[in-house]
Structures are given as structure tokens and as C-alpha cells.
Write a protein that holds these residues in place. Structure first.
Motif, PDB file in Angstrom:
ATOM      1  N   ASP A   1       0.932  -1.149   0.172  1.00 58.66           N
ATOM      2  CA  ASP A   1       0.045  -0.232   0.007  1.00 58.66           C
ATOM      3  C   ASP A   1       0.897   1.080  -0.066  1.00 58.66           C
ATOM      4  O   ASP A   1       1.648   1.467   0.886  1.00 58.66           O
ATOM      5  CB  ASP A   1      -1.008   0.045   1.219  1.00 58.66           C
ATOM      6  N   GLN A   2       0.828   1.904  -0.909  1.00 56.41           N
ATOM      7  CA  GLN A   2       1.638   3.184  -1.101  1.00 56.41           C
ATOM      8  C   GLN A   2       1.632   4.322  -0.131  1.00 56.41           C
ATOM      9  O   GLN A   2       2.528   5.016   0.089  1.00 56.41           O
ATOM     10  CB  GLN A   2       1.430   3.838  -2.472  1.00 56.41           C
ATOM     11  N   VAL A   3       0.360   4.254   0.433  1.00 53.18           N
ATOM     12  CA  VAL A   3       0.046   5.435   1.606  1.00 53.18           C
ATOM     13  C   VAL A   3       1.024   5.168   2.749  1.00 53.18           C
ATOM     14  O   VAL A   3       1.347   5.910   3.243  1.00 53.18           O
ATOM     15  CB  VAL A   3      -1.470   5.047   2.161  1.00 53.18           C
ATOM     16  N   THR A   4       1.532   3.754   2.972  1.00 53.33           N
ATOM     17  CA  THR A   4       2.473   3.639   4.104  1.00 53.33           C
ATOM     18  C   THR A   4       3.971   3.772   3.829  1.00 53.33           C
ATOM     19  O   THR A   4       4.770   3.414   4.687  1.00 53.33           O
ATOM     20  CB  THR A   4       2.078   2.387   4.985  1.00 53.33           C
TER      21      THR A   4
ATOM     22  N   ALA B   1       0.218  10.811   4.848  1.00 55.41           N
ATOM     23  CA  ALA B   1      -1.049  10.328   4.301  1.00 55.41           C
ATOM     24  C   ALA B   1      -2.104  10.122   5.459  1.00 55.41           C
ATOM     25  O   ALA B   1      -3.036   9.983   4.887  1.00 55.41           O
ATOM     26  CB  ALA B   1      -0.797   9.254   3.018  1.00 55.41           C
ATOM     27  N   LEU B   2      -1.768   9.777   6.638  1.00 58.13           N
ATOM     28  CA  LEU B   2      -2.767   9.453   7.651  1.00 58.13           C
ATOM     29  C   LEU B   2      -2.640  10.499   8.849  1.00 58.13           C
ATOM     30  O   LEU B   2      -2.144   9.891   9.922  1.00 58.13           O
ATOM     31  CB  LEU B   2      -2.542   7.840   8.077  1.00 58.13           C
ATOM     32  N   PRO B   3      -2.913  11.626   8.845  1.00 56.00           N
ATOM     33  CA  PRO B   3      -2.584  12.590   9.767  1.00 56.00           C
ATOM     34  C   PRO B   3      -3.391  12.515  10.916  1.00 56.00           C
ATOM     35  O   PRO B   3      -4.503  11.703  11.088  1.00 56.00           O
ATOM     36  CB  PRO B   3      -2.700  13.922   9.100  1.00 56.00           C
TER      37      PRO B   3
ATOM     38  N   ILE C   1      -2.066  -0.842  11.410  1.00 54.32           N
ATOM     39  CA  ILE C   1      -3.205   0.228  10.888  1.00 54.32           C
ATOM     40  C   ILE C   1      -4.741  -0.074  11.098  1.00 54.32           C
ATOM     41  O   ILE C   1      -5.551   0.546  11.593  1.00 54.32           O
ATOM     42  CB  ILE C   1      -2.861   0.813   9.406  1.00 54.32           C
ATOM     43  N   ASN C   2      -4.858  -1.221  10.470  1.00 54.68           N
ATOM     44  CA  ASN C   2      -6.384  -1.857  10.241  1.00 54.68           C
ATOM     45  C   ASN C   2      -6.567  -2.712  11.690  1.00 54.68           C
ATOM     46  O   ASN C   2      -7.943  -2.802  12.091  1.00 54.68           O
ATOM     47  CB  ASN C   2      -6.642  -2.656   9.166  1.00 54.68           C
TER      48      ASN C   2
END
Length: 551
Positions: free
Chosen positions: A174-177, A207-209, A235-236
């Protein structure tokens, strides 16, 4: 458990996190000798009935060092209630105490606990086999690192990233992390036992402020000191004990995948190096055989190439210690050659690179339709400048010296381009100890002088005046030749020559007068100065050949 509905828990909330690996009856104070950690100890306290408060405290401390999970105590005839010394020690050493009713047989507690542990181990074993088979299938199918982390993401329900040793991302599910900021490194995961060491980090993601997360980091060391970091982002959902089975299996699969990739890369590297060596040495006899060999490792050789040589040189201030510098820092120097190789590959991914101990050989592909050798070389020089700048962002401990051969008309003509690059590099080193980029086409009269197969034949073109100066220098150990060379390079400007030689202007004028006395040179005679210029270049070539023969 239903059987424990009337039991009472005595302890702090930390005790809830203790893992249970077994249960046993405490029938002797010396039972700690056989404990492995994680056990529930069930007792009536009869074995310690005669202990003093101090002895009980010491005994509890010893049990804590064995990392027992809890004490299950049933009060019978020995004590009317749990002794205060045990309760105090339990709080001090973080040993939870569970008090069970007097009428509850030990076996009614032990059997359900053992059944739960056994079922858990069977379930773990089944899960381990399932996960192991899944990652083994991925390896056999040659799914690579991407396939492994996608499978791990699917098993854990959390994003997974693989980083290199410097935490630069390689692959992410997942590119977000991929990008994070570390807040704190937490203690190692002591609640699980894995083949690979691991630890936790507290991080934030751009990306997850507005929230912090935990990472589980598994450093994986493979052969040749190559290291990667497997990172699972919580995260999940939180990572469970079963999840660690999947993480360990994935880490093993990644380790084997890295070993496989390294082995394949080594074979490809040897094939490529052999092809490059044969090309630049002129050993290629058949183009068909050459292309067949190149196709094995998908090496593209179509098009026109120029040979470019990259060399790292010790800074001038370290020249006196060059021998010890090279001996003591060979490994360090090779590390910088690797950095230089990476900078070359970054700037020109299609370049064919051959690394040797003291030089990097690059077959630099040029524009197939270009007709101008000069224009193509200028493009290479501009790109090479970018490479030097990128290299110097990592270190200034070495100078980068670059020699360029002309663009070869065909792949068969590469030996000529290689020798031209060698000549450009070696002659550039005579005049310059710092960074430089020199092409063979810029060597001027040197190109004519290098047409002589026997360089010794060039001696007869050295003017008598220069021969006299050379003889004087050998007997008096004065470097008048260097003074003359720099003076002529500065277009006979004594002030500039003094500055370059780090001497006083009067020293230069004195030396020039001495040169006139020894040789009878007329600095105003253009023909005589031309012959001196040629003679000086012949001396450079002879000096270079002498060094080559010495080595």
C-alpha cells in the motif's frame, strides 16, 4: 472458563497480558529449577508453610525471574487467608494471583487449561503448515518480493513494506504507508518467540494525519551483508500471536528470495563482465555468438557506444600517504566505487557498467542517428558532470576522474574507443589531480604522438635544449621541467605560473633565467617554443609508459 466463575483475580492490569504456556502443581519450593517460563503454578501454599516473610519474598522474587504467568492459590488448612507477604511480593514483582474456592479440585482447573493449550498448539501447527505451503508455492512460482508481501498483507489485514538497510522503500503493498516519520523505537517484542529478531516503532504517516501507529520491524540479514527490513504497519487491526507465524514465514521466504536474486545477479554480472571484457579487448570473433551470449542475460548491444572510464583519485593533500591510504582503506574505497556505480546507473540506466578494482568501465550508448562525434561526446560530458555532482553529495573524500573514447562506428570498434579512453584518463591524470572529464578528441597533439607503436622512437623528437634541461634536473634535483611546463601552459605569463606553483614571482623569474642559461632557449622564438611543447608532451608519454612497465 465456567469453572473459574467463583475465582478472584488479585493483581494489576499488566498481569492480564501474561502469556500462558503450561500449568503445573507447586509441590516443592524448589520447583523453580524446572520452570521454563509462562507456567501457571497452582498451589495450596503447603510447601512454604514454614517460610518466614523474608523467605517468602525471596521465593516470589525468584519465581518472577522465571517469568511465571500467575499463582493459582487455594487456601485450605495451612492458612486462613493468603499471607500479606505473598500479596505484597505479588504487587512488587508483578506476579498475578488467582484465588480459587476451597472446594475446587486442582484437576478441575488443570484439565481445561491443558486442553486449551493443546488445542491452541494444534491450531497453530495447522496454521503454520497452511502459511508455510502458501509462501513455498509463491517461491516456486517465482512471484518475487511483490508476491510475498501481497500474500502477507492478505493474511494480516495490514499494509506491508520492504525497505533496504537505510529504510528506502523497495516494495509496498500500500503506497500510503511507504513514507513515515519515526517518533520512538519501542522495546523488542518479548511476548513472541521468532527466528528473526524484531522490534516495534511508534510512527506517523503524512497520508494518515493526526494519529500515531505502531510498526513491527523485522531486520533480515542475507549473504554478503545485504540487509532488508520487513515492516508491518498496525493500521487496520492489532497483530495477533497467529499473525507472527505468518510474519516469520514471510521473513523466511524473503530471505530465500534475496539469496536467489543475489545468486542470479552474480551469474548475470559474470556473464556481462565476460562479454564487456571480450568486447574491449577485441576477442569477439563472431557477432552471432556475441548476440546469443548477450540474449541469455537480456543485454542489449544494438546501437553505437563510446567507452567511458571513471576513476577515483586520492585528494592532493593525501598524496604523500597514498600507499598507506590505499592499503588501509581499500574496503572504504570499494564502497565509494559502489556509490559511484549507483550514481552512473541512476543518471543513465541503460549504460552497461563493468567495475574493476580501480576503474569503472562504462559502455555508453549514444544516439544511433547522430553523425557528430563531438556533439555526442558533449552530451556524455554533460551527463558525466551530473554523475560527479551526485557522487559528491555523498562524499568529497575522492576526486572523480573521467576519460572518454570516441564513439565507435560499430560494436567491433569498441577496443579502439577503450584505448582512447585509457589514454585520455592517463594523460588527464598527469596534469590534473582533482575532478576532470577529458575526451580523447581533446588531446590535440597527443593523438598524433600516440600513432607511434614504439613510444621509445619518440625520444629522437625531443629537442636538444630540453634534453640538456632534463640532464641538469637529474643531477641537481631541481624541478625546472615542471616550471617550464607550467610557464608555457600559462602562455608565458610568469605571474600566473607563480600562482599555480605556489611560489613567489621572483622565484619564477629566477628559474626562467636559469633555464635560459642551461638550454639557451629563446622564449620569443615561436618555432622553438612549438618544438619544446611537443618535447614536453613526449616526456609525459614516456613517463606514463615507464610507470606502466614498472607496475
Amino acid at each position: 472458563m465456567e469453572i473459574m466463575k467463583d475465582a478472584r483475580y488479585i493483581g494489576d492490569s499488566d498481569g492480564y497480558q501474561h502469556k500462558v504456556s503450561g500449568i503445573t502443581v507447586l509441590d516443592t519450593p524448589e520447583i523453580s529449577t524446572w520452570l521454563k517460563g509462562g507456567e501457571l503454578l497452582i498451589t495450596s501454599l503447603y510447601p512454604i508453610r514454614n517460610h518466614t516473610d523474608h523467605e517468602i519474598s525471596d521465593w516470589m522474587q525468584h519465581l518472577s525471574t522465571k517469568k511465571i504467568s500467575a499463582l493459582i492459590i487455594k487456601i485450605q488448612k495451612v492458612f486462613d487467608e493468603i499471607p500479606a507477604s505473598i500479596l505484597t511480593a505479588g504487587r512488587t514483582y508483578h506476579i498475578p494471583i488467582i484465588q480459587i474456592p476451597v472446594n475446587m479440585p486442582f484437576i478441575d482447573v488443570m484439565y481445561p487449561v491443558m486442553e486449551e493449550l493443546l488445542n491452541n498448539k494444534v491450531t497453530k501447527l495447522k496454521y503454520f503448515i497452511e502459511v508455510h505451503d502458501r509462501f513455498t508455492s509463491l517461491s516456486l512460482a517465482d512471484s518475487g518480493i511483490e508476491g510475498i508481501i501481497e500474500a502477507l498483507d492478505d493474511l494480516l489485514g495490514n499494509p506491508v513494506v520492504v525497505y533496504d538497510r537505510d529504510f528506502r522503500p523497495i516494495v509496498a503493498s500500500d503506497q500510503v504507508t511507504m513514507t513515515f516519520s519515526e517518533l520512538e523505537t519501542l522495546q523488542s517484542q518479548s511476548e513472541v518467540s521468532t527466528k528473526f529478531p524484531l522490534y516495534r516503532k511508534l510512527v506517523t504517516f503524512p497520508a494518515l494525519p493526526e494519529r500515531t501507529y505502531q510498526q513491527i520491524v523485522v531486520p533480515i540479514e542475507t549473504i554478503n551483508n545485504i540487509k532488508i527490513n520487513l515492516v508491518v504497519n498496525e493500521i487496520n487491526k492489532l497483530i495477533t500471536e497467529f499473525d507472527f507465524i505468518a510474519i516469520e514465514s514471510a521473513a523466511t521466504a524473503l530471505s530465500l528470495e534475496m539469496v536467489k536474486q543475489i545468486a542470479v545477479a552474480e551469474v548475470e554480472k559474470k556473464f556481462k563482465n565476460d562479454i564487456v571484457d571480450d568486447l574491449i579487448s577485441g576477442k569477439i570473433k563472431s557477432l552471432t555468438n556475441l548476440y546469443n551470449r548477450a540474449n541469455i542475460i537480456d543485454l542489449k548491444l544494438e546501437g553505437r557506444y563510446a567507452v567511458v572510464l571513471f576513476h577515483l583519485n586520492v585528494p592532493k593533500e593525501d598524496e604523500e600517504n597514498r600507499v598507506s591510504h590505499d592499503k588501509n582503506n581499500h574496503k572504504q574505497q570499494q564502497k565509494y566505487y559502489q556509490l559511484l556505480s549507483e550514481a552512473i546507473h541512476y543518471a543513465f540506466p541503460s549504460a552497461i557498467i563493468r567495475s574493476r578494482s580501480d576503474v569503472i568501465i562504462v559502455l555508453w550508448q549514444t544516439d544511433a542517428g547522430a553523425e557528430s562525434n563531438k556533439g555526442e561526446l558533449e552530451k556524455i560530458k554533460a551527463k558525466a558532470q551530473d554523475i560527479v555532482r551526485k557522487f559528491h553529495t555523498n562524499t568529497t573524500d575522492y576526486h572523480v576522474q573521467i576519460g572518454l573514447g570516441n564513439v565507435a562506428k560499430s560494436i567491433i570498434d569498441l577496443p579502439k574507443s577503450y584505448h582512447e579512453a585509457q589514454d585520455a584518463l592517463e594523460l588527464g591524470q598527469i596534469y590534473n589531480h582533482s575532478d576532470f572529464i577529458v575526451s580523447f578528441s581533446e588531446l590535440g597533439i597527443y593523438r598524433l604522438l600516440y600513432q607511434f607503436e614504439d613510444v621509445a622512437a619518440l625520444k629522437k623528437f625531443i629537442p636538444d635544449s630540453l634534453t640538456k634541461l632534463l640532464a641538469y634536473q637529474h643531477s641537481h634535483k631541481n624541478d625546472l621541467i615542471e616550471t617550464l611546463k607550467v610557464f608555457l601552459q600559462c602562455n608565458q605569463n610568469a605571474a600566473k605560473a607563480a600562482k599555480l606553483l605556489y611560489v613567489h614571482y621572483k622565484t619564477i623569474t629566477y628559474r626562467l633565467e636559469r633555464i635560459k642559461e642551461i638550454t639557451g632557449l629563446d622564449f620569443d622564438d615561436s618555432e622553438e617554443m612549438l618544438s619544446i611543447q611537443v618535447g614536453l608532451r613526449i616526456l609525459d608519454i614516456l613517463e606514463k609508459e615507464n610507470k606502466k612497465n614498472t607496475y
